[in-house]
Design an enzyme around this catalytic site. Structure first.
Site, mmCIF file in Angstrom:
data_model
loop_
_atom_site.group_PDB
_atom_site.id
_atom_site.type_symbol
_atom_site.label_atom_id
_atom_site.label_comp_id
_atom_site.label_asym_id
_atom_site.label_seq_id
_atom_site.Cartn_x
_atom_site.Cartn_y
_atom_site.Cartn_z
ATOM 1 N N HIS A 98 -7.025 7.147 -31.994
ATOM 2 C CA HIS A 98 -7.602 6.265 -33.003
ATOM 3 C C HIS A 98 -9.025 5.883 -32.589
ATOM 4 C CE1 HIS A 98 -3.499 5.916 -34.367
ATOM 5 N NE2 HIS A 98 -3.136 5.416 -33.219
ATOM 6 N N GLU A 115 -3.627 -0.497 -29.900
ATOM 7 C CA GLU A 115 -2.242 -0.836 -30.197
ATOM 8 C C GLU A 115 -1.451 -1.117 -28.935
ATOM 9 O OE1 GLU A 115 -1.822 2.815 -32.375
ATOM 10 O OE2 GLU A 115 -0.422 3.649 -30.917
ATOM 11 N N HIS A 173 -2.657 9.872 -27.312
ATOM 12 C CA HIS A 173 -1.295 9.378 -27.065
ATOM 13 C C HIS A 173 -0.299 9.956 -28.052
ATOM 14 C CE1 HIS A 173 -2.996 6.692 -30.130
ATOM 15 N NE2 HIS A 173 -1.766 6.571 -30.592
ATOM 16 N N ARG A 193 -5.208 13.218 -35.916
ATOM 17 C CA ARG A 193 -4.199 14.066 -35.284
ATOM 18 C C ARG A 193 -4.871 15.201 -34.521
ATOM 19 N NH1 ARG A 193 -1.373 14.842 -40.315
ATOM 20 N NH2 ARG A 193 -0.592 12.734 -40.515
#
Ligand code: ZN
Length: 322
Positions: A98, A115, A173, A193
């Site tokens: 991200h 996150e 990740h 992605r």
């Protein structure tokens, strides 16, 4: 002040399972049910209020009307800066990254995404991908993705129930198969992605990769230490409390309630309660605020300034604030 019980939006991503319906009481008719966006004002999956005077309205609407419910720390942004999800990974999620706030705001018109994962449950051999084991380059990665052997550069970590992982923007990740996590993140839905195991979706198509953007925002260095830190649990009569994560965006506490816990929701920030086990009820000293019952899987939004609250029952909860 309002204690709002939230109804989540669901996502049927191809890697999901059915545990959120079977074990967490989600009444969402989707198979698979990969994610539930438990507390969300994001247009891609808004939560809806289930109880009280705002019943049937989206949390986003309510907070636009009452920015004071967010608290003085975030009121001026007029938007809930956090998104909380439950994620049931029956299969591996894609390897992804991200962007940070600066990049995402410029290129995507959204926040970046850092996150945190709290592992609610994990199969015996479940693992996650957490950064690189050695420094990489764009060329190296491009080749690895083409040849389908990106794995050899990625750090794979075995996960256990109760683990905590902080995944800053820019870190590559992936949540692995057999993992059920609560995710607390910035309010954002920007994912690049990198690799998707060459899977095809229900339309017979591979999901899009975003390699070029991914390498622009990716940290190519070695991943930071992934070992679980020493944890400090404070024991009180009726509960134990533990701060899981404190970062620029949020603070997450885990509370195991055996009888009850009291806490104060101050003017500076809202608080979100996600019940991951057991059941109970939240009440306040204000007689105009009705007590709200909750059970496993339920999520409550407590407006800033709600004041002293009592949470009674037998439950494990995650409590998040700004
Ligand atoms: Zn992610």
């Amino acid at each position: 002040m309002e204690i709002m019980k939230l109804l989540p939006a669901g996502k049927d991503y191809l890697w999901g399972g059915t545990r959120l319906r079977d074990e967490f009481g989600k009444k969402i008719d989707m198979t698979p049910l990969a994610e539930t966006w438990e507390c969300s004002v994001h247009p891609d999956g808004p939560s809806v209020v289930e109880n009280g005077k705002y019943s049937g309205r989206t949390l986003a609407e309510v907070l636009r009307e009452h920015p004071e419910y967010l608290g003085t720390k975030v009121e001026d942004k007029k938007e809930l800066p956090i998104l909380m999800k439950l994620i049931d990974a029956k299969k591996d999620l894609s390897v992804q990254v991200h962007p940070n706030d600066a990049y995402a705001r410029e290129h995507e018109g959204q926040n970046g995404k850092s996150e945190m994962w709290y592992v609610i449950d994990a199969d015996e051999n479940a693992s996650i991908i957490y950064g690189f084991i050695h420094p990489v380059t764009e060329e190296l990665l491009r080749k690895a993705v083409e040849q389908g052997n990106l794995d050899k550069h990625l750090q794979k970590v075995k996960v256990h129930k109760g683990d905590i992982y902080y995944v800053p923007a820019g870190m590559v990740h992936g949540i692995g198969a057999g993992t059920l996590v609560a995710e607390i993140q910035e309010n954002s839905n920007v994912t690049y992605r990198v690799y998707d195991y060459d899977r095809i979706d229900t339309n017979g198509k591979k999901r899009e990769l975003h390699f070029d953007k991914a390498v622009k925002v990716m940290n190519m260095g070695v991943a930071p230490d992934v070992k679980q830190r020493h944890r400090f649990v404070h024991y009180y009569p009726g509960c134990s409390r533990e701060t899981l994560c404190r970062c620029k965006y949020f603070e997450t506490e885990k509370i195991e309630v055996t009888k009850g816990v009291s806490f104060v929701v101050k003017e500076e920030s809202f608080q979100i309660i996600l019940c991951i086990e057991g059941e109970g009820q939240v009440e306040t000293v204000d007689e105009n605020t009705r007590p709200v019952r909750f059970s496993k899987g339920d999520c409550l939004f407590l407006s800033a300034g709600t004041g002293k609250c009592y949470l009674l029952g037998e439950a494990e909860i995650l409590k998040v604030r700004c």
